[in-house]
Write an enzyme that holds these catalytic residues in place. Structure first.
Site, PDB file in Angstrom:
ATOM      1  N   CYS A 126       9.545  15.397  24.205  1.00  0.00           N
ATOM      2  CA  CYS A 126       9.700  15.536  25.659  1.00  0.00           C
ATOM      3  C   CYS A 126       8.481  15.023  26.423  1.00  0.00           C
ATOM      4  O   CYS A 126       8.551  14.825  27.631  1.00  0.00           O
ATOM      5  CB  CYS A 126       9.992  16.982  26.024  1.00  0.00           C
ATOM      6  SG  CYS A 126      11.604  17.484  25.429  1.00  0.00           S
ATOM      7  N   HIS A 266       8.402  18.637  33.431  1.00  0.00           N
ATOM      8  CA  HIS A 266       9.480  18.353  32.474  1.00  0.00           C
ATOM      9  C   HIS A 266      10.583  19.394  32.673  1.00  0.00           C
ATOM     10  O   HIS A 266      10.305  20.583  32.859  1.00  0.00           O
ATOM     11  CB  HIS A 266       8.917  18.429  31.053  1.00  0.00           C
ATOM     12  CG  HIS A 266       9.969  18.404  29.994  1.00  0.00           C
ATOM     13  ND1 HIS A 266      10.923  17.413  29.924  1.00  0.00           N
ATOM     14  CD2 HIS A 266      10.232  19.243  28.948  1.00  0.00           C
ATOM     15  CE1 HIS A 266      11.723  17.640  28.891  1.00  0.00           C
ATOM     16  NE2 HIS A 266      11.327  18.745  28.284  1.00  0.00           N
ATOM     17  N   ASN A 296      18.199  18.893  29.763  1.00  0.00           N
ATOM     18  CA  ASN A 296      16.963  18.345  29.198  1.00  0.00           C
ATOM     19  C   ASN A 296      17.281  16.979  28.576  1.00  0.00           C
ATOM     20  O   ASN A 296      17.886  16.907  27.504  1.00  0.00           O
ATOM     21  CB  ASN A 296      16.404  19.311  28.148  1.00  0.00           C
ATOM     22  CG  ASN A 296      15.088  18.833  27.566  1.00  0.00           C
ATOM     23  OD1 ASN A 296      14.670  17.704  27.789  1.00  0.00           O
ATOM     24  ND2 ASN A 296      14.441  19.691  26.795  1.00  0.00           N
TER      25      ASN A 296
END
Ligand code: ACO
Length: 341
Positions: A126, A266, A296
């Protein structure tokens, strides 16, 4: 010695600026309602514990991360009036490459008509976007490259087990492409603080399919080609690391929350985003959130936020970007937006 100082000063006057951005989102929308027909979950649980309403999924035989990346890249080249021949470096942030090799950078370039380049993939889960943005920044600041195509793309549905409720509600697919060019106007990447800690390797990973445990009937039967996450362990570290890195970034650049246009974290979990924002003392009106629409998307989450904000951003706007992901990897970047739309 004198010459060294002069050259360092000159080098620091060149900043790496994002000069254009576009995105590709698959058409298929996977809702909480549909997920609740696949596993024992509910819209209420997902909204309360994670904050995701829906995510995009790339459907279709033979379509992969490079197809999304190439679509985003072609849109970007058209939007910015850039010839593919002018792109001299292609960097791709992804943990879902089409295949182990060749790199997704090669595949995206081929599909986008980019020929005069070299490039490679960056694997940082990520944190892939911030790690790749810093890589691009180094190539621009050193003067080695003038027009970099950065693509952040992940087809998370390829490594998600849709019979496991712990993970299947979390992820989505997307690709974002951006141009990175030199600027002498004191805009672009101003500072970056990135870190990694391999002791987090057991909390978030793919068990099989690599050289440690090559894919076999047994690994597939055991579902070891799907993402594994110890959600609670990751949650705790993510909040602390993202907040600490972002606070340090603001302190060392003498920025107060009032100086920021946006804090862009994020997008893994709305509760993580809220907790990080609180620890940093930033009002919720300045925290960018779009997790409800896309889930996500790993490397693409922060880029998707920038893409959605593009029309409202003004040249010189101060943005703090913050990330956490598998590895563990984490960090924060201070960006001054480079243009008015
Ligand atoms: N629907 C209903 N119930 C569920 C679901 C679901 N989708 N998922 C889990 N549950 C259940 C669990 O089975 C458990 O039940 P039990 O108590 O009977 O055992 C209960 O809910 C609580 O589960 P927890 O795992 O404790 O739930 P938690 O509140 O921690 O939320 C989550 C899980 C969303 C994964 C959270 O821990 C999280 O967001 N972690 C961090 C994610 C992250 O930041 N990842 C990093 C980036 S990803 C990358 O790098 C690729």
């Amino acid at each position: 010695m004198v010459y060294t100082n002069i050259s360092l000063t000159m080098k620091n006057e060149i900043k790496a600026a994002i000069t254009g951005i576009d995105a590709y989102l698959p058409e298929y929308i996977l809702t909480n309602q549909e997920l609740s027909t696949l596993v024992d979950t509910s819209d209420e649980w997902i909204m309360q514990r994670v904050g995701i309403k829906e995510r995009r999924i790339l459907k279709g035989e033979g379509l992969a991360t490079s197809d999304m990346g190439a679509e985003a890249a072609k849109k970007l080249l058209k939007k910015t009036g850039t010839s593919p021949d002018d792109i001299d470096l292609v960097l791709v942030a992804t943990i879902t490459p089409d295949m182990a090799f060749p790199s997704t950078a090669c595949l995206i370039a081929e599909k986008s008509g980019i020929k005069n380049f070299w490039g490679f993939d960056v694997s940082a889960a990520c944190s892939g976007f911030l790690f790749t943005l810093q890589t691009a920044t180094s190539f621009i600041e050193s003067g080695q490259h003038k027009k970099i195509l950065l693509v952040a793309a992940d087809k998370m549905s390829a490594i998600t087990d849709y019979t496991n409720r712990n993970t299947c509600v979390l992820f989505g697919d997307a690709a974002v492409a951006m141009l990175i060019e030199p600027s002498t106007e004191n805009v672009g990447v101003m500072d970056s603080l990135l870190q990694a800690d391999g002791s987090g390797k057991d909390a978030l990973f793919l068990r099989a399919g690599g050289s440690l445990k090559p894919a076999s009937h047994a690994t597939v039967d055991a579902g070891e080609h799907y993402i594994y996450q110890d959600g609670k362990a990751v949650f705790k570290v993510a909040v602390t690391k993202m907040a600490d890195a972002s606070v340090a970034m603001m302190e060392r650049n003498n920025l107060s929350p009032d100086d920021l246009s946006w804090f862009i974290p994020h997008q893994a979990n709305l509760r993580i985003i809220d907790a990080v924002g609180k620890r940093m003392g930033i009002g919720s009106d300045k925290v960018m959130i779009n997790i409800q629409k896309y889930g996500n998307t790993t490397a693409a989450t922060i880029p998707l936020c920038l893409w959605e904000l593009e029309r409202t951003l003004k040249k010189g706007d101060n943005l703090i970007l913050s990330t956490f992901g598998g590895g563990f990897t984490w960090g924060s970047t201070f960006l001054k937006w480079a243009y008015n739309s």
